[in-house]
Design a protein around this motif. Structure first.
Motif, PDB file in Angstrom:
ATOM      1  N   LEU A 205      45.695  56.735 -11.860  1.00  0.00           N
ATOM      2  CA  LEU A 205      46.140  57.757 -10.922  1.00  0.00           C
ATOM      3  C   LEU A 205      45.960  57.244  -9.495  1.00  0.00           C
ATOM      4  O   LEU A 205      45.100  56.411  -9.221  1.00  0.00           O
ATOM      5  CB  LEU A 205      45.355  59.053 -11.128  1.00  0.00           C
ATOM      6  CG  LEU A 205      45.605  59.762 -12.469  1.00  0.00           C
ATOM      7  CD1 LEU A 205      44.626  60.897 -12.658  1.00  0.00           C
ATOM      8  CD2 LEU A 205      47.032  60.287 -12.535  1.00  0.00           C
ATOM      9  N   GLY A 206      46.764  57.774  -8.570  1.00  0.00           N
ATOM     10  CA  GLY A 206      46.731  57.312  -7.192  1.00  0.00           C
ATOM     11  C   GLY A 206      45.388  57.547  -6.512  1.00  0.00           C
ATOM     12  O   GLY A 206      44.623  58.443  -6.873  1.00  0.00           O
ATOM     13  N   ASP A 207      45.109  56.720  -5.506  1.00  0.00           N
ATOM     14  CA  ASP A 207      43.870  56.845  -4.737  1.00  0.00           C
ATOM     15  C   ASP A 207      43.990  57.949  -3.689  1.00  0.00           C
ATOM     16  O   ASP A 207      45.087  58.398  -3.347  1.00  0.00           O
ATOM     17  CB  ASP A 207      43.549  55.522  -4.031  1.00  0.00           C
ATOM     18  CG  ASP A 207      43.250  54.408  -5.025  1.00  0.00           C
ATOM     19  OD1 ASP A 207      42.751  54.727  -6.121  1.00  0.00           O
ATOM     20  OD2 ASP A 207      43.520  53.239  -4.697  1.00  0.00           O
ATOM     21  N   ASN A 208      42.825  58.381  -3.193  1.00  0.00           N
ATOM     22  CA  ASN A 208      42.725  59.332  -2.084  1.00  0.00           C
ATOM     23  C   ASN A 208      43.518  60.625  -2.306  1.00  0.00           C
ATOM     24  O   ASN A 208      44.298  61.051  -1.448  1.00  0.00           O
ATOM     25  CB  ASN A 208      43.185  58.679  -0.780  1.00  0.00           C
ATOM     26  CG  ASN A 208      42.387  57.436  -0.452  1.00  0.00           C
ATOM     27  OD1 ASN A 208      41.154  57.443  -0.551  1.00  0.00           O
ATOM     28  ND2 ASN A 208      43.071  56.372  -0.054  1.00  0.00           N
ATOM     29  N   PRO A 209      43.339  61.265  -3.450  1.00  0.00           N
ATOM     30  CA  PRO A 209      44.050  62.529  -3.672  1.00  0.00           C
ATOM     31  C   PRO A 209      43.481  63.641  -2.798  1.00  0.00           C
ATOM     32  O   PRO A 209      42.299  63.640  -2.446  1.00  0.00           O
ATOM     33  CB  PRO A 209      43.777  62.811  -5.148  1.00  0.00           C
ATOM     34  CG  PRO A 209      42.430  62.212  -5.384  1.00  0.00           C
ATOM     35  CD  PRO A 209      42.415  60.949  -4.562  1.00  0.00           C
ATOM     36  N   GLU A 210      44.327  64.589  -2.447  1.00  0.00           N
ATOM     37  CA  GLU A 210      43.852  65.772  -1.741  1.00  0.00           C
ATOM     38  C   GLU A 210      43.492  66.885  -2.719  1.00  0.00           C
ATOM     39  O   GLU A 210      42.716  67.785  -2.386  1.00  0.00           O
ATOM     40  CB  GLU A 210      44.917  66.262  -0.769  1.00  0.00           C
ATOM     41  CG  GLU A 210      45.188  65.289   0.377  1.00  0.00           C
ATOM     42  CD  GLU A 210      46.187  65.856   1.375  1.00  0.00           C
ATOM     43  OE1 GLU A 210      46.610  67.023   1.194  1.00  0.00           O
ATOM     44  OE2 GLU A 210      46.543  65.139   2.318  1.00  0.00           O
ATOM     45  N   ARG A 211      44.063  66.821  -3.933  1.00  0.00           N
ATOM     46  CA  ARG A 211      43.830  67.832  -4.951  1.00  0.00           C
ATOM     47  C   ARG A 211      43.685  67.117  -6.293  1.00  0.00           C
ATOM     48  O   ARG A 211      44.146  65.984  -6.444  1.00  0.00           O
ATOM     49  CB  ARG A 211      44.985  68.840  -4.978  1.00  0.00           C
ATOM     50  CG  ARG A 211      45.241  69.476  -3.619  1.00  0.00           C
ATOM     51  CD  ARG A 211      46.507  70.308  -3.619  1.00  0.00           C
ATOM     52  NE  ARG A 211      46.360  71.502  -4.433  1.00  0.00           N
ATOM     53  CZ  ARG A 211      47.372  72.319  -4.735  1.00  0.00           C
ATOM     54  NH1 ARG A 211      48.607  72.034  -4.334  1.00  0.00           N
ATOM     55  NH2 ARG A 211      47.159  73.398  -5.471  1.00  0.00           N
ATOM     56  N   PRO A 212      43.080  67.746  -7.279  1.00  0.00           N
ATOM     57  CA  PRO A 212      42.816  67.054  -8.552  1.00  0.00           C
ATOM     58  C   PRO A 212      44.052  66.439  -9.190  1.00  0.00           C
ATOM     59  O   PRO A 212      43.991  65.316  -9.710  1.00  0.00           O
ATOM     60  CB  PRO A 212      42.224  68.157  -9.431  1.00  0.00           C
ATOM     61  CG  PRO A 212      41.548  69.085  -8.468  1.00  0.00           C
ATOM     62  CD  PRO A 212      42.441  69.082  -7.254  1.00  0.00           C
ATOM     63  N   LEU A 213      45.182  67.145  -9.176  1.00  0.00           N
ATOM     64  CA  LEU A 213      46.365  66.665  -9.895  1.00  0.00           C
ATOM     65  C   LEU A 213      47.439  66.105  -8.970  1.00  0.00           C
ATOM     66  O   LEU A 213      48.607  66.005  -9.359  1.00  0.00           O
ATOM     67  CB  LEU A 213      46.941  67.786 -10.769  1.00  0.00           C
ATOM     68  CG  LEU A 213      46.003  68.329 -11.852  1.00  0.00           C
ATOM     69  CD1 LEU A 213      46.716  69.385 -12.705  1.00  0.00           C
ATOM     70  CD2 LEU A 213      45.454  67.226 -12.747  1.00  0.00           C
ATOM     71  N   ASP A 214      47.067  65.721  -7.764  1.00  0.00           N
ATOM     72  CA  ASP A 214      48.019  65.041  -6.894  1.00  0.00           C
ATOM     73  C   ASP A 214      48.655  63.864  -7.609  1.00  0.00           C
ATOM     74  O   ASP A 214      47.968  63.111  -8.311  1.00  0.00           O
ATOM     75  CB  ASP A 214      47.294  64.513  -5.641  1.00  0.00           C
ATOM     76  CG  ASP A 214      47.272  65.530  -4.513  1.00  0.00           C
ATOM     77  OD1 ASP A 214      47.824  66.622  -4.698  1.00  0.00           O
ATOM     78  OD2 ASP A 214      46.685  65.219  -3.454  1.00  0.00           O
ATOM     79  N   SER A 215      49.942  63.684  -7.460  1.00  0.00           N
ATOM     80  CA  SER A 215      50.752  62.601  -8.012  1.00  0.00           C
ATOM     81  C   SER A 215      51.052  62.767  -9.499  1.00  0.00           C
ATOM     82  O   SER A 215      51.782  61.965 -10.077  1.00  0.00           O
ATOM     83  CB  SER A 215      50.122  61.218  -7.773  1.00  0.00           C
ATOM     84  OG  SER A 215      49.052  60.959  -8.671  1.00  0.00           O
ATOM     85  N   VAL A 216      50.513  63.804 -10.153  1.00  0.00           N
ATOM     86  CA  VAL A 216      50.802  64.053 -11.566  1.00  0.00           C
ATOM     87  C   VAL A 216      52.107  64.841 -11.673  1.00  0.00           C
ATOM     88  O   VAL A 216      52.255  65.906 -11.077  1.00  0.00           O
ATOM     89  CB  VAL A 216      49.652  64.834 -12.245  1.00  0.00           C
ATOM     90  CG1 VAL A 216      50.029  65.218 -13.668  1.00  0.00           C
ATOM     91  CG2 VAL A 216      48.373  64.012 -12.218  1.00  0.00           C
ATOM     92  N   LYS A 217      53.050  64.318 -12.433  1.00  0.00           N
ATOM     93  CA  LYS A 217      54.363  64.945 -12.562  1.00  0.00           C
ATOM     94  C   LYS A 217      54.504  65.598 -13.935  1.00  0.00           C
ATOM     95  O   LYS A 217      54.177  64.999 -14.957  1.00  0.00           O
ATOM     96  CB  LYS A 217      55.477  63.911 -12.351  1.00  0.00           C
ATOM     97  CG  LYS A 217      55.576  63.409 -10.903  1.00  0.00           C
ATOM     98  CD  LYS A 217      56.711  62.411 -10.753  1.00  0.00           C
ATOM     99  CE  LYS A 217      56.969  62.114  -9.272  1.00  0.00           C
ATOM    100  NZ  LYS A 217      55.783  61.555  -8.604  1.00  0.00           N
ATOM    101  N   VAL A 218      54.999  66.837 -13.916  1.00  0.00           N
ATOM    102  CA  VAL A 218      55.118  67.641 -15.133  1.00  0.00           C
ATOM    103  C   VAL A 218      56.559  68.090 -15.312  1.00  0.00           C
ATOM    104  O   VAL A 218      57.186  68.602 -14.384  1.00  0.00           O
ATOM    105  CB  VAL A 218      54.204  68.890 -15.055  1.00  0.00           C
ATOM    106  CG1 VAL A 218      54.319  69.729 -16.334  1.00  0.00           C
ATOM    107  CG2 VAL A 218      52.758  68.492 -14.776  1.00  0.00           C
TER     108      VAL A 218
END
Length: 465
Positions: A205-218
């Motif tokens: 998963l990407g670094d430096n997320p602002e939220r737990p599931l940042d960058s997760v696509k559904v």
């Protein structure tokens, strides 16, 4: 920092049992704080306990994802009253002060048949209503439907409708359901299943997320409450959710308004090759695929778990059904109210107030609990995939949730008052949308570092490409 639990024992134990299905370290349970106790609503069963533990599981899973991505701990707080109000989100959502979900249909509901048995018909969707009157060859009103049902037994009526693909259920007692082949099949299943099926490299998963599931696509293909709630909960914690619907299918606008916050909503027709090709393309760029159609329905169009794992190795496939993937009813259509009817829950409610027939739970508890459990399973699989790699399948069903609800024991507090408007108002949020000023239930799992929210207002299907 570590936050020790300070919770009623029953809530703690129930949450621990849900968490035990995830395969993730139990130390995360030290980060949760549960407040409140039963009874919260007039009910035969512990809907407050169910709501609190299911909501807490999703909040804690989001906190665990955050910890794995950042190394930061945070605590999760869930109040039982707020979680129970969240279990009625469709009931409380309003536009410019007017409630949007009003499932009024004079055909929908309970009927006593000619043998004295009872049946529930589901007619909130136009296709279901027209199907009922076509099969019975009667006028489209409750009086005429009742007149035809007076001629048959409840068992005959159930068979007549279900054999024609319509959602209906004969009232059964707890004992009758426990001896029924479908009841036996479901009783042998766990609350939910999270299984690694297929190989792929670990997810980074990407670094430096602002939220737990940042960058997760559904990518989500679902219809009514439980399925859309899975996507809405993932969006609450930062996932990018694309909710798809085929334009030929019936919709209940109030449910779309309640369940589309934080999502992109678009139309797709997978009956056509163009639509299938587009869906395969979308899945190729997704981390999680959520589908809420009858087992076999999506698979017949080329989107079984095996098909999708081949399209996107490492996919997390969340599968929701009414009666589970086991047993003779596994392919049968069903809704929360139908499962309550056939499983004995509805009969227990009526017995508690000394009435014949059925009385359902004071909220769509099977729908909401199953939705939160599906989101919990998706996040747990995301963590497992980041550690072990692989493609993952998460299975939940309304019938499995019903068995879990019953296993928690009887509350039998039909005597207490329902929530007052002031109690509800305390847990409502507001936002502007294309529909107008919307009021909706706030996220019920409170995370100390990354509080949940939806970053876009509700939208109708076709709004997004």
């Amino acid at each position: 920092m570590t936050y020790m639990t300070n919770t009623p024992n029953e809530s703690t134990t129930t949450l621990k049992n849900i968490w035990g299905t995830s395969g993730i370290d139990n130390s995360y349970l030290e980060w949760v704080n549960l407040s409140g106790e039963e009874p919260v609503l007039p009910s035969m069963y512990k809907v407050g306990l169910v709501s609190q533990s299911a909501v807490a599981a999703t909040g804690l899973a989001a906190a665990a994802v955050w910890h794995r991505r950042t190394g930061q701990q945070q605590y999760v707080t869930v109040d039982m009253k707020q979680s129970t109000i969240a279990f009625r989100s469709e009931r409380y959502t309003s536009i410019n002060g007017s409630v949007v979900h009003k499932p009024v249909d004079d055909i929908h509901g309970f009927y006593q048949c000619g043998d004295g048995g009872w049946i529930q018909l589901h007619a909130n969707y136009p296709a279901h209503r027209s199907g009922i009157v076509t099969i019975l060859q009667c006028e489209s009103n409750r009086t005429d439907v009742q007149r035809e049902l007076d001629k048959v037994s409840a068992f005959q009526a159930e068979g007549l409708f279900t054999e024609n693909g319509l959602p209906a259920g004969m009232m059964r007692t707890l004992a009758e359901w426990s001896k029924h082949p479908q009841g036996i099949a479901v009783s042998g299943l766990p609350l939910l299943e999270i299984d690694k099926i297929g190989d792929s490299p670990p997810l980074i998963l990407g670094d430096n997320p602002e939220r737990p599931l940042d960058s997760v696509k559904v990518v989500e293909l679902t219809k009514v409450i439980a399925g859309p709630l899975i996507g809405r909960t993932l969006a609450e914690h930062g996932a990018e959710v694309l909710w798809l619907n085929s334009p030929h299918l019936d919709l209940i606008e109030g449910l779309v308004i309640d369940m589309s916050r934080g999502k992109n909503t678009a139309n797709i027709d997978i009956r056509q090759e163009e639509g299938k090709s587009k869906l395969r393309e979308l899945i190729g760029g997704a981390d999680i695929f959520v589908q809420g159609y009858r087992p076999g329905s999506i698979a017949s169009k080329g989107f079984s778990f095996e098909d999708i794992a081949e399209i996107k190795p490492g996919i997390i496939y969340v599968e929701l059904s009414a009666f589970s993937h086991e047993g003779p009813w596994s392919h049968r259509r069903g809704f929360d109210s139908i499962v309550q009817t056939v499983s004995g829950i509805g009969r227990e409610g009526a017995k508690a107030i000394g009435e014949d027939g059925m009385l359902h739970l004071p909220c769509q508890a099977l729908d909401h609990a199953t939705g939160y459990l599906g989101a919990f399973g998706a996040m747990a699989a995301l963590i497992r995939r980041s550690e072990e790699g692989g493609s993952w399948r998460v299975r939940v069903s309304l019938a499995q949730t019903a068995e879990w609800l019953k296993s928690l024991g009887i509350l039998n507090r039909m005597d207490i008052e329902d929530f007052s408007q002031s109690q509800i108002k305390e847990f409502m949020c507001c936002d502007d949308s294309s529909y107008g000023r919307i009021s909706y239930t706030c996220p019920a799992a409170i995370l100390s570092r990354t509080p949940g929210y939806w970053d876009s207002p509700p939208s109708s299907f076709g709004t997004h490409q």
